[in-house]
Each structure stands twice: as C-alpha cells, then as structure tokens.
Design an enzyme around this catalytic site. Sequence first.
Site, mmCIF file in Angstrom:
data_model
loop_
_atom_site.group_PDB
_atom_site.id
_atom_site.type_symbol
_atom_site.label_atom_id
_atom_site.label_comp_id
_atom_site.label_asym_id
_atom_site.label_seq_id
_atom_site.Cartn_x
_atom_site.Cartn_y
_atom_site.Cartn_z
ATOM 1 N N SER A 153 22.931 3.479 23.101
ATOM 2 C CA SER A 153 22.488 4.298 24.244
ATOM 3 C C SER A 153 21.424 3.626 25.101
ATOM 4 O O SER A 153 20.278 4.096 25.185
ATOM 5 C CB SER A 153 22.010 5.639 23.729
ATOM 6 O OG SER A 153 23.031 6.199 22.961
ATOM 7 N N ARG A 168 18.740 -3.756 30.393
ATOM 8 C CA ARG A 168 17.322 -3.765 30.022
ATOM 9 C C ARG A 168 17.117 -2.726 28.929
ATOM 10 O O ARG A 168 17.864 -1.756 28.849
ATOM 11 C CB ARG A 168 16.423 -3.436 31.214
ATOM 12 C CG ARG A 168 16.463 -1.997 31.687
ATOM 13 C CD ARG A 168 15.837 -1.830 33.027
ATOM 14 N NE ARG A 168 16.659 -2.429 34.064
ATOM 15 C CZ ARG A 168 17.685 -1.802 34.675
ATOM 16 N NH1 ARG A 168 18.001 -0.578 34.335
ATOM 17 N NH2 ARG A 168 18.392 -2.403 35.600
ATOM 18 N N ASP A 206 25.673 7.323 24.768
ATOM 19 C CA ASP A 206 25.623 8.689 24.210
ATOM 20 C C ASP A 206 26.087 9.743 25.215
ATOM 21 O O ASP A 206 26.680 10.755 24.843
ATOM 22 C CB ASP A 206 24.236 9.034 23.640
ATOM 23 C CG ASP A 206 23.087 8.766 24.599
ATOM 24 O OD1 ASP A 206 23.333 8.289 25.726
ATOM 25 O OD2 ASP A 206 21.922 9.021 24.224
HETATM 26 C C1 GLC Z 1 18.050 6.115 28.260
HETATM 27 C C2 GLC Z 1 19.147 5.072 28.130
HETATM 28 C C3 GLC Z 1 20.510 5.682 28.332
HETATM 29 C C4 GLC Z 1 20.687 6.883 27.429
HETATM 30 C C5 GLC Z 1 19.531 7.864 27.591
HETATM 31 C C6 GLC Z 1 19.623 9.034 26.632
HETATM 32 O O1 GLC Z 1 18.047 6.585 29.560
HETATM 33 O O2 GLC Z 1 18.927 4.040 29.061
HETATM 34 O O3 GLC Z 1 21.530 4.745 28.079
HETATM 35 O O4 GLC Z 1 21.887 7.518 27.716
HETATM 36 O O5 GLC Z 1 18.304 7.194 27.378
HETATM 37 O O6 GLC Z 1 19.618 8.614 25.310
#
Ligand code: GLC
Length: 494
Positions: A153, A168, A206
């Site tokens: 995620s 990043r 996610d």
């Molecule tokens: C951050 C991550 C993203 C993820 C979110 C919730 O924003 O960059 O990829 O979906 O957290 O976990």
Amino acid sequence: MGLITSATGSMADVPKDLMDQITRLEELFTVPQDKLKQISDHFVDELTKGLTVEGGSIPMNPTWCMAFPDGYETGTFLALDMGGTNLRVCEITLPEEKGEFDIIQSKYRMPEELKTGTAEELWNYIADCLQQFIEYHHQDEDLDALPLGFTFSYPATQEYIDHGVLQRWTKGFDIEGVEGKDVVPPFEAALAERGVPIKLTALVNDTTGTLIASAYTDTEMRIGCIFGTGCNAAYMENCGSIPKLAHMNLDPSLPMAINCEWGAFDNEHKVLPRTPYDIVIDKESPRPGQQAFEKMIAGLYLGEIFRLVLLDLHQNQDCAIFETQDVSKLTKAYSLDAGFLSFIEEDPFENLSETHDLFQNKLGISCTKPELELIRRLAELVGTRAARLSACGVAAICKKKGWETCHVGADGSVFNKYPHFKVRGAQALKEILDWPADKGKGKDDPIEILPAEDGSGVGAALIAALTLKRVQQGQNAGIRDPEAMLKAAKVEVK
Ligand code: GLC
C-alpha cells in the site's frame, strides 16, 4: 451547524484568554461549505490531470486490475498485506457459491525499526513470515506454487500487474534503496532463497483491494477508500479516459482500476487551508513536500496535529494552559495517536473526567476544567476537519465520473473507529453536492460510504483470480509473461 458549542459541557466558565484561543482554532480548522466546494472542484481537475502524460501531483496509477468480479470467481490464493503496523498473511478459498469465501490468516507484528531499516531486512522479514505461514498450514505437503496477491500500500508505477516501481515511501516509512525500483524481484528472490512455493500474481494497492472486495458482494460499489494510517482511494476508469496509456492502443471501453494516491493532492498548496501546525508536520516528516492532503487527514497525523497545537498554546500563545505543569511528555513527537483523540471525543461525561484521567495517566498533566473544554473542542476540530476534507476526494471522483448515486467501500482505523467520522463525512458530501435537507445523515444517502469487505485479504485474492481468468481468456494487457504466469499457478492454458 453547532460549530461554536462543544458537544458536551458549556464554555461559560472558560476564561477569556482560552476562549480567544478556541475561537482562533475554530477559524483555523473549520472548513466551510464554499471552501469544500472549491477544494473538490480543484480535486476534479487534478484527478484528470493525473491521467495525462504530463501528469500532476496525484499519481493516478493504472493498476492492471481490469474487471469487477462477478461473484463466481473460484480457487485458492494467498494474500499478503504489508500494512503499517502488522503484516498479515491469508489463505483464501473462493468456492463455487456466489460471493462467498473462506479465509485462514496469521498476523505478524512489523517491528518499528523495520520502517527505517534496510531493504534487505524488510524483504527477509516478509519472506520469513510467508515461509512460517506455509510451514504451519501446509506441513509435509508437496505444494504447487500458490498464486499470491501482494497488497503493497504505497504509490507504485505498474507497467504490469506483477510489477511495481515504488514512487516514494509514504506513511512514515523510510527504507533506503527501494524507491525508484521494482519491488517484485527482491521480494521474489527472498522467497526463492527459502524455497517457498509462491508465485506473485498481482501487486495490489489496499484501495484497489477494497474496491474489488466490496464489489464482490455489492454491484453498486464504485470507489474503494482507505481512511487509516494513510488515506487514499481507487475507482474504475475507462482506458479511453487515460491519455497516458494511449500508446498501448487498449480498447477504450475496457475498465482499468486507478489507484489515485490522492494523499498527494495539492502538494503545491493551492487550495488546502493549511495551518501553521500542518506546515510543521510536513517539515519534520521524512518526505517534506509530499502527501499534503494525507498529512491533514490520515490517522498517522491526527494525534500529532493535536499535540503540536497544545504545545504551541503552552509555549507560545498568549494564554495560560498547563501552567506549572511538567509538559515534557507532550514534547515527544508522534507520542499521541488517533486513538487518543477518539478517546477524548468519546468521553461521555459532562465534566470530561475520562479526558482528565487520560491526560493525567498518559502525559502526567493535570488539566483544569477550562483546559479540558479546550482539549475536547480541539479534538472535535481536528477530527471534523479530517472527515470533511476526506469527503472532498470522494465527491471529486463522483463528479468526474458523473455518478450521482453509488456506494463507496471504506476501510481503515479512522473510518472504523474514529467517532462521528462517517456522519461528518456524509454531512460534508451533502454540502458539496447540494443534497436535499433530509440527506447527509450517513444512511440512505445518494452516495453512501459503507464499511468494506476485507480488501487486502479477499480483495487481493480476487484480483489474483481475475488476473488468471483474464490471461486464460487471452487478454494479456499488463501481463508481463502470460505463459509463465499460468504455468506457475498451474492453470491450464485454454
Ligand atoms: C498511503 C499510500 C497509499 C495507501 C494509503 C492507505 O496514502 O501511499 O498507497 O493506499 O496510504 O493505506
């Protein structure tokens, strides 16, 4: 709109200096209707911009998840969820019955040091957990490689579904040598070293997992959202509306799940009403200038915003707060989490006695009644701002797609546990979208945000299943090596 009075108690006894500060904080943290509308309008433009070749702040990552489930997906899959606090491994069986699933799972604590350690430590730890899981649940079995949906995620550029270059780190992670590289090869190498019989089929965000898992049982689902440690959303776009994929000549009517990575909205600070406290959070974070939106709304930051305000009131502002108290515990960065704020907002007592005890026990600060009133109001302000700003993103996707009614599947600790988050979000949607007076209560609304199915377990498994199904049908867009994928998963090529 009861913006001025606190939900409990009265401000009658609050001395003028504290009352002035409360008024100042209300002005800083309240996002009125016209501002909400301005933010969501700009959000729509930025979503569109993210899909173009030039791009913008919001990455709008194509995920190569190219279908909704129909409820009849079948098979056995592994799912791995690399969340912020835990690592979860699941084995999911999708039976013949529509919309059903069986799941077994194990959780492993992610050691805090791992978040700022080395890449090797990270992949070794994850591979060890997977190995343990397989050894425990499939002792002495001669296993074929199980297809795996890996929920990773973080923002990743995917040229293929089993590929992902980390753009990043977000959510406070800071592991050297991973950004700018495909995360799949080192992960697979760690598995191969241990001889673990697993084939990564899909790398999943996610939010995409949440969208697909929720759509498995609800055909009205259009958006998957996470309101947790981080904040983000995914939705289904048509390939024809993704100019940055034009060179691939995909059928314009084909669906493509887009992981928005909307945490990066307004990194250029054009519309978000940032406070001095938000500016400090950003400056002190491992990635300054990134995730401007997320840093105002996600669970990782809510307690920290609250702490920074209290410390500032004590140290710099023209008011008397925590006088003669030892505030050393309050000076520790990230010592208060979103659960701390939830607890304050949930204090049912008129005299805020639970909040009093919380400050006493956790921070060694004994608060006066007026201080408690300020604390409660501040928690409401920080929590309400988070819910209202989050709604701007949901409204923007719906506006962009022209959806006047739909379901949004949501997951994450803030959505599930933070008091009033849902109702505050629904109220904001009503203000942005000009719903009738009887709407915006969080129930029977045109756009309803509902608790999602398990996205990083069932969702990741479904995406792996959908991928194999698609390859079997010869739809190989975003599939690096179709034959190898089917062979490894022991699926017959039709
Ligand atoms: C951050 C991550 C993203 C993820 C979110 C919730 O924003 O960059 O990829 O979906 O957290 O976990």
